[in-house]
Design a protein around this motif. Sequence first.
Motif, PDB file in Angstrom:
ATOM      1  N   MET A  83      14.559  61.141   3.228  1.00 38.32           N
ATOM      2  CA  MET A  83      15.778  60.488   2.742  1.00 38.32           C
ATOM      3  C   MET A  83      15.658  58.990   2.989  1.00 38.32           C
ATOM      4  N   GLY A 131      17.526  56.609   0.989  1.00 36.85           N
ATOM      5  CA  GLY A 131      18.502  55.972   0.102  1.00 36.85           C
ATOM      6  C   GLY A 131      19.466  55.055   0.841  1.00 36.85           C
ATOM      7  N   GLY A 184      20.310  50.519   5.333  1.00 36.50           N
ATOM      8  CA  GLY A 184      19.715  49.917   6.533  1.00 36.50           C
ATOM      9  C   GLY A 184      20.419  48.642   6.953  1.00 36.50           C
ATOM     10  N   ARG A 188      22.202  47.867   9.527  1.00 35.42           N
ATOM     11  CA  ARG A 188      22.082  47.441  10.933  1.00 35.42           C
ATOM     12  C   ARG A 188      20.740  46.764  11.205  1.00 35.42           C
ATOM     13  N   LEU A 189      19.701  47.241  10.568  1.00 36.37           N
ATOM     14  CA  LEU A 189      18.375  46.651  10.791  1.00 36.37           C
ATOM     15  C   LEU A 189      18.280  45.285  10.110  1.00 36.37           C
ATOM     16  N   MET A 233      14.027  60.562  -1.515  1.00 38.52           N
ATOM     17  CA  MET A 233      15.348  60.266  -2.082  1.00 38.52           C
ATOM     18  C   MET A 233      15.627  58.774  -1.938  1.00 38.52           C
ATOM     19  N   GLN A 284      19.762  59.351  -5.282  1.00 37.21           N
ATOM     20  CA  GLN A 284      20.963  59.993  -4.757  1.00 37.21           C
ATOM     21  C   GLN A 284      22.208  59.538  -5.519  1.00 37.21           C
ATOM     22  N   SER A 339      25.831  53.730  -2.614  1.00 40.43           N
ATOM     23  CA  SER A 339      25.365  55.082  -2.275  1.00 40.43           C
ATOM     24  C   SER A 339      26.476  55.793  -1.519  1.00 40.43           C
ATOM     25  N   ASP A 340      26.605  57.088  -1.791  1.00 41.10           N
ATOM     26  CA  ASP A 340      27.729  57.772  -1.137  1.00 41.10           C
ATOM     27  C   ASP A 340      27.278  58.671   0.008  1.00 41.10           C
ATOM     28  N   GLY A 376      14.795  61.814   7.944  1.00 40.75           N
ATOM     29  CA  GLY A 376      15.117  60.418   7.665  1.00 40.75           C
ATOM     30  C   GLY A 376      13.833  59.609   7.528  1.00 40.75           C
ATOM     31  N   VAL A 377      14.021  58.352   7.126  1.00 42.97           N
ATOM     32  CA  VAL A 377      12.853  57.490   6.886  1.00 42.97           C
ATOM     33  C   VAL A 377      12.499  56.679   8.141  1.00 42.97           C
ATOM     34  N   ASP A 378      13.401  56.673   9.120  1.00 41.56           N
ATOM     35  CA  ASP A 378      13.291  55.639  10.157  1.00 41.56           C
ATOM     36  C   ASP A 378      12.967  56.126  11.569  1.00 41.56           C
ATOM     37  N   LEU A 393      18.062  64.200  12.808  1.00 45.54           N
ATOM     38  CA  LEU A 393      17.808  64.197  11.369  1.00 45.54           C
ATOM     39  C   LEU A 393      16.453  64.820  11.051  1.00 45.54           C
ATOM     40  N   LYS A 414      17.025  51.753  14.107  1.00 43.39           N
ATOM     41  CA  LYS A 414      18.355  51.604  13.494  1.00 43.39           C
ATOM     42  C   LYS A 414      18.829  50.158  13.548  1.00 43.39           C
TER      43      LYS A 414
HETATM   44  P1  UTP Z   1      21.715  55.979   8.519  1.00 41.41           P
HETATM   45  O1  UTP Z   1      23.018  56.638   8.603  1.00 41.41           O
HETATM   46  O2  UTP Z   1      21.080  55.593   9.795  1.00 41.41           O
HETATM   47  O3  UTP Z   1      21.858  54.744   7.534  1.00 41.41           O
HETATM   48  O4  UTP Z   1      20.762  56.913   7.688  1.00 41.41           O
HETATM   49  P2  UTP Z   1      20.873  53.557   7.183  1.00 41.41           P
HETATM   50  O5  UTP Z   1      21.130  53.217   5.772  1.00 41.41           O
HETATM   51  O6  UTP Z   1      19.455  53.855   7.503  1.00 41.41           O
HETATM   52  O7  UTP Z   1      21.344  52.381   8.113  1.00 41.41           O
HETATM   53  P3  UTP Z   1      22.738  51.612   8.299  1.00 41.41           P
HETATM   54  O8  UTP Z   1      23.730  52.642   8.808  1.00 41.41           O
HETATM   55  O9  UTP Z   1      23.133  51.012   6.980  1.00 41.41           O
HETATM   56  O10 UTP Z   1      22.399  50.595   9.320  1.00 41.41           O
HETATM   57  C1  UTP Z   1      20.056  57.986   8.179  1.00 41.41           C
HETATM   58  C2  UTP Z   1      19.049  58.394   7.118  1.00 41.41           C
HETATM   59  O11 UTP Z   1      19.740  58.800   5.934  1.00 41.41           O
HETATM   60  C3  UTP Z   1      19.323  58.029   4.827  1.00 41.41           C
HETATM   61  C4  UTP Z   1      18.724  56.761   5.413  1.00 41.41           C
HETATM   62  O12 UTP Z   1      17.815  56.167   4.504  1.00 41.41           O
HETATM   63  C5  UTP Z   1      18.098  57.278   6.686  1.00 41.41           C
HETATM   64  O13 UTP Z   1      16.832  57.865   6.439  1.00 41.41           O
HETATM   65  N1  UTP Z   1      20.482  57.752   3.951  1.00 41.41           N
HETATM   66  C6  UTP Z   1      21.624  57.226   4.466  1.00 41.41           C
HETATM   67  C7  UTP Z   1      20.349  58.012   2.619  1.00 41.41           C
HETATM   68  O14 UTP Z   1      19.293  58.469   2.151  1.00 41.41           O
HETATM   69  N2  UTP Z   1      21.427  57.745   1.814  1.00 41.41           N
HETATM   70  C8  UTP Z   1      22.585  57.239   2.278  1.00 41.41           C
HETATM   71  O15 UTP Z   1      23.517  57.015   1.474  1.00 41.41           O
HETATM   72  C9  UTP Z   1      22.687  56.979   3.640  1.00 41.41           C
END
Ligand code: UTP
Length: 411
Positions: free
Chosen positions: A99, A101, A104, A106-107, A151, A182, A206-207, A237-239, A315, A390
Amino acid sequence: MEEKAIEILEKFNQKHIVDWMNRLNDEEKNKLVEQVVKLNIEQVVDLYNNLSKTFEIGNKKIEKISAIDIDKLSEEEFNNYKNQGINIIKSKKYAVVTMAGGQGTRLGHNGPKGTFKVNLNNGEKYLFQIIVESLQEANRKYGIVIPWYIMTSEENNDQTLDFLKEHGYFGYPQGKVKLFKQGKAPLISTEGKLLIGKDKLIKEASDGNGSIYKSLKDDGILEDMKNNGIQWVFVGGVDNILLKIVDPLLVGVTLNEGNKIASKSVIKTNPREKAGVFCKIDGKPGIIEYSELPEEMIEEVDQDGELVFGDVNILSHLYNIEALEKMSDTVMPYHIAVKKSDYLDENGKLVVPEDKNVYKFESFIFDAFSNYDNISILRVKRENEFAPIKNAQGNDSPETAVELYNARLEK
Ligand code: UTP
């Protein structure tokens, strides 16, 4: 179509968008009209008018959920589960979804998070590259090529694709990689008004990662998986640079427990760690955010002195294809986030607000766990599998994640 758009906008108290429409040239106007007709404006306005309809823990019953601790498995159980998982993977029934989408925010990296680079003891690597390396290691081990789905979102799809192409997919067979987008939802101001973005259209975002289920179906990915005989799908997740995306043990544990969904957890470092934890919500598996966990439950311990709500969500989820199919028809509840968002005013001038000014509606992937009565939770060691990026600094930052990754390399 223009009359229809105007009717919708007037019905939902968005007359300012009609006024805006009249300032546009024909081409711009047509695009906006098309967008209005497609958007589910009724839903956002309804959510705005009934903010209480969004997800709330409220009076829901929160209870402990049990997890299988990897350290408490006997050698025989461990090997047995692992072998069951290996059979699935080797017979090409396993796929991975990343995932990516999210925004990010905060980063604060300029670009999709997967394009962020970290300097590790075994070289400089992009987050996408780390994922490819894990996939390739599994492919070598099991003599297969695991299909990889990514995604993305409307905001970052093109940049992601360009980046992967530019880097030759880090050597992954391109035919085994598929991107899908997404879902998104309009933003609405704290005054209940839709906003116009720099592209002169209604601002959408993005929702949330909960839109994965519907998007997997709508974008034809579920069908693609089924056509390829996939039975188990890992979603991560990607991170998290220590994420184990191909773990036969998780598959085996899930098969053995006869479940269709599974997830991994790590134990909280301390009761106040700001992380979502696994629990039962009104008798169904779920995750409760740290901000929503009732105070008296935060430090609650059981007879062995273990935290009752101490299994942190990392995740790292696994689904049987049947579960994904079922969930793709689930209406996901929305959670509200209040964010800052710039917009064009009625004269087309960019306004950059100083304070938070919009509601963003997001669904969370784990809210769909309630489709089932049971989930397998495998509790693993934090130092082996959890190094999230994050924040730009401090906790869960590139610095802490790199340190954890390097420590794991030493082992
Ligand atoms: P986070 O909730 O940590 O969000 O996503 P984020 O976008 O990485 O960071 P912030 O909150 O804006 O700082 C957890 C995982 O879910 C994916 C992110 O890419 C990450 O892998 N994600 C989050 C989506 O794919 N789509 C979204 O709409 C939100």
